[in-house]
Enzyme design. Structure first.
Site, PDB file in Angstrom:
ATOM      1  N   SER A 116     -36.775 -42.449  12.066  1.00  0.00           N
ATOM      2  CA  SER A 116     -37.975 -42.657  12.860  1.00  0.00           C
ATOM      3  C   SER A 116     -39.013 -41.585  12.524  1.00  0.00           C
ATOM      4  O   SER A 116     -39.460 -41.486  11.380  1.00  0.00           O
ATOM      5  CB  SER A 116     -37.605 -42.704  14.343  1.00  0.00           C
ATOM      6  OG  SER A 116     -38.632 -43.257  15.123  1.00  0.00           O
ATOM      7  N   ASP A 170     -36.177 -54.354  14.523  1.00  0.00           N
ATOM      8  CA  ASP A 170     -36.627 -53.083  15.090  1.00  0.00           C
ATOM      9  C   ASP A 170     -37.804 -53.329  16.031  1.00  0.00           C
ATOM     10  O   ASP A 170     -38.830 -53.874  15.620  1.00  0.00           O
ATOM     11  CB  ASP A 170     -37.040 -52.126  13.964  1.00  0.00           C
ATOM     12  CG  ASP A 170     -37.173 -50.683  14.434  1.00  0.00           C
ATOM     13  OD1 ASP A 170     -37.753 -50.459  15.517  1.00  0.00           O
ATOM     14  OD2 ASP A 170     -36.713 -49.789  13.705  1.00  0.00           O
ATOM     15  N   HIS A 201     -33.705 -50.497  16.418  1.00  0.00           N
ATOM     16  CA  HIS A 201     -34.106 -49.149  16.035  1.00  0.00           C
ATOM     17  C   HIS A 201     -32.891 -48.232  16.107  1.00  0.00           C
ATOM     18  O   HIS A 201     -32.745 -47.412  17.024  1.00  0.00           O
ATOM     19  CB  HIS A 201     -35.223 -48.672  16.963  1.00  0.00           C
ATOM     20  CG  HIS A 201     -36.016 -47.510  16.428  1.00  0.00           C
ATOM     21  ND1 HIS A 201     -36.757 -47.587  15.273  1.00  0.00           N
ATOM     22  CD2 HIS A 201     -36.173 -46.245  16.908  1.00  0.00           C
ATOM     23  CE1 HIS A 201     -37.354 -46.421  15.066  1.00  0.00           C
ATOM     24  NE2 HIS A 201     -37.003 -45.591  16.041  1.00  0.00           N
TER      25      HIS A 201
END
Length: 229
Positions: A116, A170, A201
């Site tokens: 991320s 995601d 995610h």
């Protein structure tokens, strides 16, 4: 064990002495997490890797850190704190250089990676300071538009490698962000690997297995062959 002195808080999983020629993997967590997050993967990495897991410099709350703060706009876009991002990128670059020097590992055996926001920083470092490393490992991230004007000349990426993987469902950073990164990377003379994997995610087992195989191939001197879709 080597005692490292570095500008950010970190955890270190050393490569065993007397083993293969050592490499360095620097891992960076996502927003709201800390250095413990990805350190749990350190023991799974190929044994020739020293693994450093960094703590981002900006405190959100106790145990919760960020590489930069951002706002989500009404249209779904994001406005980042550009000064914080630049400062973090500078600190990471200094950290990578200092760690590689202290461990005696040249830039051609250094990989930065993250999930991320940590992946955002890994990608930004590769694209703006490619001389400091060999490759970047990018999980569920995106390329910052603010970084694009500062991408190094194409010739600086000869011999570099990039892994980009994402979750097909995601819901935090859309898969289209990974596709945009791949499109830009295909215009550079680097080895692009990775693909989308089922999931949201999160790093799921198949994605991690693919990543580990890529790291092993890279450190063994084999050209990565995984298709980037």
């Amino acid at each position: 064990m080597t005692s490292l002195h570095l500008p950010l808080q970190f955890l270190h999983h050393p490569a065993p002495s007397g083993g293969p020629e050592p490499w360095l993997l620097v891992l960076m967590h996502g927003v709201g997490s800390n250095e413990q997050d990805l350190f749990g993967l350190a023991h799974m990495m190929p044994p020739q890797f020293h693994v450093l897991s960094l703590r981002a410099p900006y405190v959100l709350s106790p145990g919760s850190y960020a590489w930069f703060e951002f706002q989500v706009l009404a249209d779904g876009g994001r406005r980042i704190d550009e000064e914080q991002e630049r400062e973090s990128r500078f600190l990471i670059g200094e950290m990578v250089t200092s760690a590689s020097q202290q461990l005696g590992i040249p830039p051609e055996r250094v990989v930065v990676g993250g999930f991320s926001q940590g992946g955002i920083m890994s990608l930004s470092l590769l694209f703006t300071q490619p001389e400091k490393l060999r490759a970047a490992l990018v999980w569920h991230s995106r390329l910052l538009p603010e970084v694009v004007p500062h991408i190094a000349p194409p010739e600086a990426f000869a011999g570099k490698a990039l892994w980009v993987s994402h979750g097909s469902a995601d819901n935090v950073i859309p898969p289209s962000a990974a596709q945009a990164t791949r499109e830009l990377a295909r215009g550079l003379p680097l080895a692009l690997s990775g693909s989308d994997f089922p999931g949201a995610h999160e790093i799921r087992p198949a994605e991690l297995q693919g990543t580990l195989a890529w790291l092993q191939a890279l450190s063994a001197g084999e050209a990565p062959h995984a298709a980037a879709r």
